[in-house]
Write a protein that holds these residues in place. Structure first.
Motif, PDB file in Angstrom:
ATOM      1  N   LEU A 194       0.813  -1.226   0.000  1.00 53.68           N
ATOM      2  CA  LEU A 194       0.000   0.000   0.000  1.00 53.68           C
ATOM      3  C   LEU A 194       0.843   1.271   0.000  1.00 53.68           C
ATOM      4  N   ASP A 195       0.246   2.288  -0.543  1.00 54.83           N
ATOM      5  CA  ASP A 195       0.728   3.656  -0.367  1.00 54.83           C
ATOM      6  C   ASP A 195      -0.109   4.235   0.778  1.00 54.83           C
ATOM      7  N   THR A 196       0.441   4.160   1.980  1.00 48.21           N
ATOM      8  CA  THR A 196      -0.390   4.480   3.150  1.00 48.21           C
ATOM      9  C   THR A 196      -0.600   5.981   3.351  1.00 48.21           C
ATOM     10  N   ASN A 197       0.277   6.803   2.778  1.00 52.06           N
ATOM     11  CA  ASN A 197       0.106   8.248   3.001  1.00 52.06           C
ATOM     12  C   ASN A 197      -0.316   9.011   1.753  1.00 52.06           C
ATOM     13  N   GLY A 198      -0.642   8.244   0.684  1.00 49.36           N
ATOM     14  CA  GLY A 198      -1.222   8.868  -0.494  1.00 49.36           C
ATOM     15  C   GLY A 198      -0.300   9.784  -1.289  1.00 49.36           C
ATOM     16  N   ASP A 199       1.030   9.577  -1.160  1.00 49.62           N
ATOM     17  CA  ASP A 199       1.939  10.442  -1.921  1.00 49.62           C
ATOM     18  C   ASP A 199       2.357   9.808  -3.250  1.00 49.62           C
ATOM     19  N   GLY A 200       1.691   8.714  -3.592  1.00 46.03           N
ATOM     20  CA  GLY A 200       2.007   8.076  -4.861  1.00 46.03           C
ATOM     21  C   GLY A 200       3.149   7.077  -4.805  1.00 46.03           C
ATOM     22  N   GLU A 201       3.799   6.968  -3.648  1.00 44.11           N
ATOM     23  CA  GLU A 201       4.900   6.001  -3.480  1.00 44.11           C
ATOM     24  C   GLU A 201       4.467   4.931  -2.486  1.00 44.11           C
ATOM     25  N   LEU A 202       4.760   3.673  -2.809  1.00 42.37           N
ATOM     26  CA  LEU A 202       4.466   2.602  -1.848  1.00 42.37           C
ATOM     27  C   LEU A 202       5.303   2.800  -0.584  1.00 42.37           C
ATOM     28  N   ASP A 203       4.706   2.542   0.556  1.00 41.79           N
ATOM     29  CA  ASP A 203       5.510   2.543   1.786  1.00 41.79           C
ATOM     30  C   ASP A 203       5.225   1.334   2.667  1.00 41.79           C
ATOM     31  N   GLN A 204       4.502   0.384   2.114  1.00 39.60           N
ATOM     32  CA  GLN A 204       4.237  -0.860   2.842  1.00 39.60           C
ATOM     33  C   GLN A 204       4.131  -1.990   1.821  1.00 39.60           C
TER      34      GLN A 204
END
Ligand code: CA
Length: 448
Positions: A194-204
């Motif tokens: 998921l991209d948990t913070n919606g910045d367009g980059e996956l972080d999970q």
């Protein structure tokens, strides 16, 4: 003190290489003063070093036998031990890797401690059979015959998941009894990526596994293996093996459920797991003290299973042996039985969270405790008792044939070569190394 000691060993090795084996004589062996003192060489992380030093202090208190410890980082151990052997400065007591047992016996480095173990009264039936048998060798087959060590530990390589992440994503928790199929695992891993913070980059990400330590569970559960049963033929070029390796590579290249190679370079997946960014990650007993400090909840599950429907994974072991040149062989053997099988020593090591109990009766009690993570610690015991297997090269004469698989595997992991094509190329090379190792084993046994 420890640093000086290590330095001495490396300098001796360097000298031994250029000046001949007697370069370092017998100085510094701890025996010269006539005072009884053993040297014990081992390896481990910070928590492990601390736990072993505590157990050894108790041994000295109980027996009056002083022990000088020589401790190295895990990745330097084999080199340092080889240097000590080359320099004729083998420590009285030291860790032995399963894959080196035969050569250390054949070259006369390791002492047969069968009689000492019998005299010590240690109940071998209360130690894991896999652990004890790893250090038996009859000159031909490892796994039977005289004892050249006892297990320091057994290391079931289990699979963990980030429970907190599942709950946040609203995904049902994995079963501790029924393994995921490979397809189910990919589905869940996708949901966790998921991209948990919606910045367009996956972080999970769903997972992020190292091929050298994690391919085995998927190959074995898919019906493949590295060799035939008597370990004479390399069998990596089978459809079952190729399918498992291709699936492993596809996790990144097709399904995108792992950090990209670039992302893994910025922060490796071990660090990302600890930062709470990875859903599934392997867990060994040696990780428990570190993972206990993580700020998310995690637990153990059986490995996802391939076409056989049965989970598989490996169980390792390190042994503790006695040098054939020890001046205090009885005390040295006593230290071995103490570390491997004494109840108080085992309690110290288990409470430190660096290993599971070697003693079966202690393990049963330990598994039932629910005060510390992981809750499903029974999974470790199930691996040791039921479904864990030795590493493919654990009992072959050397591991070059096995290591060779990893040498050129990167294009497969990068999606630039198919698993089937690579394995077809790799098999003959691996077979040739295995043939050499079998010939070496025969020669060594004949010359013994
Ligand atoms: Ca993001």
């Amino acid at each position: 003190m420890k640093k000086t000691r290590l330095l001495t060993l490396s300098v001796c090795a360097a000298l031994a290489g250029t000046l001949g084996l007697t370069a370092c004589g017998s100085d510094g062996s701890g025996d010269d003063s006539g005072e009884k003192k053993l040297t014990f060489m081992f390896r481990g992380g910070a928590d492990e070093k601390k736990a072993y030093e505590a157990a050894i202090a108790k041994f000295t208190e109980d027996t009056g036998v002083a022990v000088e410890v020589i401790v190295t980082d895990a990745d330097q151990y084999a080199t340092k031990l080889q240097a000590a052997v080359a320099g004729n400065k083998v420590p009285d007591v030291f860790y032995i890797e399963q894959a080196n047992l035969q050569s250390y016996v054949n070259s006369g480095v390791l002492k047969d401690i069968t009689a000492d173990v019998e005299a010590s009264g240690v109940d071998l039936d209360n130690l894991w059979t896999f652990g004890v048998d790893s250090y038996r060798y009859d000159g031909k087959v490892q796994g039977q015959g005289a004892l050249y060590g006892l297990p320091k530990d057994v290391g079931p390589f289990s699979f963990g998941y980030n429970k907190t992440m599942f709950e946040a994503a609203g995904i049902p928790l994995p079963s501790v009894d029924e393994p995921y199929t490979l397809d189910e695992f990919v589905d869940v891993a996708k949901k966790l990526t998921l991209d948990t913070n919606g910045d367009g980059e996956l972080d999970q990400w769903g997972t992020g596994l190292n091929v050298q330590w994690n391919l085995q569970p998927f190959v074995w559960s898919n019906g493949g293996d590295w060799t035939n049963e008597d370990k004479t033929k390399v069998t990596v070029d089978t459809p079952e093996f190729a399918e498992a390796l291709q699936w492993f590579a596809d996790l990144q290249n097709v399904h995108g459920v792992t950090p990209s190679a670039e992302q893994a370079q910025t922060l490796d997946t071990y660090q990302r797991w600890m930062a709470g960014e990875i859903g599934f990650f392997p867990v060994g007993p040696w990780d428990v003290s570190t993972y206990a400090k993580l700020d998310f909840d995690w637990d153990l599950i059986p490995y996802p299973a391939g076409s056989t429907g049965e989970s598989a994974t490996w169980v390792g072991s390190l042994g503790i042996g006695v040098s054939n040149t020890s001046k205090h062989p009885a005390d040295a053997a006593k230290l071995v039985t103490y570390l491997s099988a004494d109840e108080a020593a085992q309690k110290t090591l288990v409470d430190a969270g660096v290993q599971i109990p070697n003693l079966i009766d202690m393990a049963d009690t330990w598994a039932a405790e629910a005060t510390t993570k992981p809750a499903n610690r029974q999974e470790f015991l199930d691996i040791v008792q039921d479904y864990g297997r030795p590493m493919p090269a654990a009992v072959t004469y050397g591991a070059q044939w096995y290591d060779d698989l990893w040498t050129n595997i990167q294009p497969v992991l990068d999606g630039k070569q198919t698993a089937a094509a690579y394995l077809k190329e790799a098999q003959p090379k691996m077979q040739s190394f295995l043939d050499q190792s079998i010939a070496q084993a025969e020669q060594a046994a004949a010359g013994k």
